[in-house]
Every structure is written in C-alpha cells, then in structure tokens.
Write a protein that holds these residues in place. Sequence first.
Motif, short mmCIF file in Angstrom:
data_model
loop_
_atom_site.label_atom_id
_atom_site.label_comp_id
_atom_site.label_asym_id
_atom_site.label_seq_id
_atom_site.Cartn_x
_atom_site.Cartn_y
_atom_site.Cartn_z
N ASP A 1 -1.28 -4.07 -1.40
CA ASP A 1 -0.31 -3.01 -1.66
C ASP A 1 0.16 -2.43 -0.33
OD1 ASP A 1 1.25 -1.17 -2.97
OD2 ASP A 1 -0.40 0.24 -3.33
N CYS A 2 1.34 -1.83 -0.33
CA CYS A 2 1.84 -1.16 0.87
C CYS A 2 2.66 0.06 0.47
CB CYS A 2 2.65 -2.11 1.74
SG CYS A 2 3.94 -3.03 0.89
N ILE B 1 0.53 -4.23 8.03
CA ILE B 1 -0.84 -4.71 7.87
C ILE B 1 -0.94 -5.67 6.69
CG2 ILE B 1 -3.21 -4.02 7.39
CD1 ILE B 1 -2.59 -1.37 8.80
N ALA B 2 -0.25 -5.34 5.60
CA ALA B 2 -0.29 -6.20 4.41
C ALA B 2 0.24 -7.60 4.72
CB ALA B 2 0.52 -5.57 3.28
N ASN B 3 1.34 -7.68 5.45
CA ASN B 3 1.91 -8.98 5.78
C ASN B 3 1.00 -9.78 6.71
OD1 ASN B 3 4.20 -8.64 4.21
ND2 ASN B 3 5.42 -7.78 5.88
N HIS C 1 -5.09 -5.40 -3.88
CA HIS C 1 -5.86 -4.67 -2.87
C HIS C 1 -5.14 -3.38 -2.52
CE1 HIS C 1 -8.14 -3.78 0.73
NE2 HIS C 1 -8.84 -4.89 0.63
N ASP C 2 -5.88 -2.27 -2.49
CA ASP C 2 -5.27 -1.00 -2.08
C ASP C 2 -4.68 -1.14 -0.68
OD1 ASP C 2 -5.99 0.14 -4.43
OD2 ASP C 2 -7.67 1.31 -3.63
N SER C 3 -3.68 -0.33 -0.39
CA SER C 3 -3.02 -0.39 0.91
C SER C 3 -4.02 -0.09 2.02
CB SER C 3 -1.86 0.60 0.98
OG SER C 3 -2.32 1.92 0.79
N LEU C 4 -3.87 -0.79 3.12
CA LEU C 4 -4.76 -0.64 4.27
C LEU C 4 -4.11 0.24 5.33
CD1 LEU C 4 -5.94 -4.33 4.53
CD2 LEU C 4 -7.38 -2.39 3.91
N GLN C 5 -4.89 1.15 5.88
CA GLN C 5 -4.41 2.01 6.94
C GLN C 5 -4.89 1.49 8.29
OE1 GLN C 5 -2.13 4.41 6.18
NE2 GLN C 5 -2.36 3.44 4.16
N LEU C 6 -4.22 1.94 9.33
CA LEU C 6 -4.43 1.38 10.67
C LEU C 6 -5.89 1.44 11.11
CD1 LEU C 6 -3.14 0.16 13.21
CD2 LEU C 6 -2.78 2.48 14.04
N LEU C 7 -6.49 2.63 11.07
CA LEU C 7 -7.85 2.78 11.60
C LEU C 7 -8.86 1.99 10.78
CD1 LEU C 7 -7.98 6.56 12.65
CD2 LEU C 7 -7.69 4.53 14.09
N SER C 8 -8.72 2.00 9.46
CA SER C 8 -9.68 1.27 8.63
C SER C 8 -9.56 -0.24 8.85
CB SER C 8 -9.47 1.60 7.15
OG SER C 8 -8.19 1.18 6.72
N ASP C 9 -8.34 -0.72 9.08
CA ASP C 9 -8.17 -2.16 9.30
C ASP C 9 -8.71 -2.58 10.67
OD1 ASP C 9 -7.25 -4.60 8.11
OD2 ASP C 9 -5.66 -4.65 9.61
#
Length: 272
Positions: free
Chosen positions: A116-117, A125-127, A192-200
């Motif tokens: 998701d985004c 990040i999703a791409n 998948h829930d959207s990913l944020q910068l720090l968590s990724d």
Amino acid sequence: MEMENKTLQMTVVIPTVNDRRVFRVVDQVLEVGAECLVVCNGSSDAFEDELRTRPICIESLPDANLSRALEVGVRAATYDKIVLMDSDCQFGQDTLAHFFQLLDEHHLVRGMCVFDCKDFVSRTIANVRTATTTVVQGAYKPPLGIARSALLKYLDYFFHPDILWCEDAEFDARRIAAGIDVHFSPEAIIYHDSLQLLSDLRSAARYGRGYARAELLGCALQNYDRWDSDFAQQLSIIERLYLWLFETVEKLSYQFWLRCDRTALRIASSHR
C-alpha cells in the motif's frame, strides 16, 4: 488450544512482538475456518493475555528472534499445510483457499505481496520493495505456503535459529541446494501496510545484521540481484536513489555487526 470444525485444514503462522494489527489477520484466518497460530516473539504479558481471549493457538518466546519464532511456529502447527504471514499484512479474497489447493501439488507456494502507499515517500518505497522482493522468484515470505512433511524429507530444519534476520534467504539457499521448486501464484494476494522511511531503513539495518550473522555462522544465503528484474529497470531516478540508500544502510550495518557479533559469539562460545 484445540480447534474444532475446521473448514480449511491448514495453519497460518504469524510471528509478532506487540503489533496490534495482528488481530486483523487473526479475524481473517478464523473467518475462513483455518487454524491461526500466533508466535508471541518477546511480547508483553498484556498483549499475550489479550491474544488468549481469541480461539487461536499461541506459542511464546521470552526474547525476540524472528527465525526462532518461525521455526517454533512451523513445528507447532497442527496441520501440514502452513502459510507464513506477517502481522502488518492482510489476506486478499480467497488467498487462503488458493494456498490450500496449491499445497496439494507443490512443496512451496509463493504468493503476491502488494504494498500500500499513501504519499510520495511510501509510494517510492512500495515500488522499490516490489522490485526487490515481490517479483523475486524465491522462497520468501510473506506470504509463503509450505507443505511441512514433504519438505522435511529434504531439509533438517526450516529456519536457522541463530540467523536472527534474513532467515528466508538462508532457507531459500537450502531449498535450492535440495532441488525444491517454488510455485509462484499471483492469485494468492496479500496487502502490506504502507512502509515509512525510518521503519524501512530499520529493516535494511536488520538485513545487514542477518548477512553478518550468517557469514559468521558459515551459513549460505541466497541473494538475488535487486537491479536485475524488468520491474527494477523501470524504477524512476528517485526510486533508484532510494534503493541505493537502502543498500548503503544494509552494507554499513553488515560491517558493524560483523565485528560486534563476532565478539558476542566468541564470548558465548567461551561460556559453554
């Protein structure tokens, strides 16, 4: 807890620490009548107590260790047909039914993970994640379906308990060496829930530690060229820059943990 009247005689294994999103997945699994097994991976007592109010199976580890949690979950599952799932994902319609049918014919079934985004950053990040994980034809999770008894004819274990991270890359290397194919099913979709910068980027650091630990333990990892797929070739300049950043964090973490974990493993060995 013993489950009765199963519509799908299969087990969904979900390791988690204290992620409340796991309850969404639990409800989906119970709705289709499959067994739900949550591995509390160093969870708090309050979180585990809340899980116990649901008609599910629970295994508990005192300290967080994803590889060990997965191994414990796979071994504890009631049924031989098992799907490995994450707490920050949700199943698409009929996905579990697809896995149930396909595991009659295949030892390993890999589903499709759709990220998701919500904004420009999460879309980037999703791409990148799609290029580096979803389109890779390896035995990576989530979602990954396994036929446990069939695999145990070829493998001594599923996930190395000391790898910590990159556990599926180590599993993938051994399944390739054993000549086990992975069936890819684009119909078996999870979201998948959207990913944020720090968590990724935290994930990148964890992968780096996994690579270091595997090297120190003498374990082979199956690595795929993230830049090689047709999807990766279509990444924008910004997305390519982010993939470079992700891999840079990964490499720095690898170098750091190669030294730190070498010392830690030496100390642990001397105390045995």
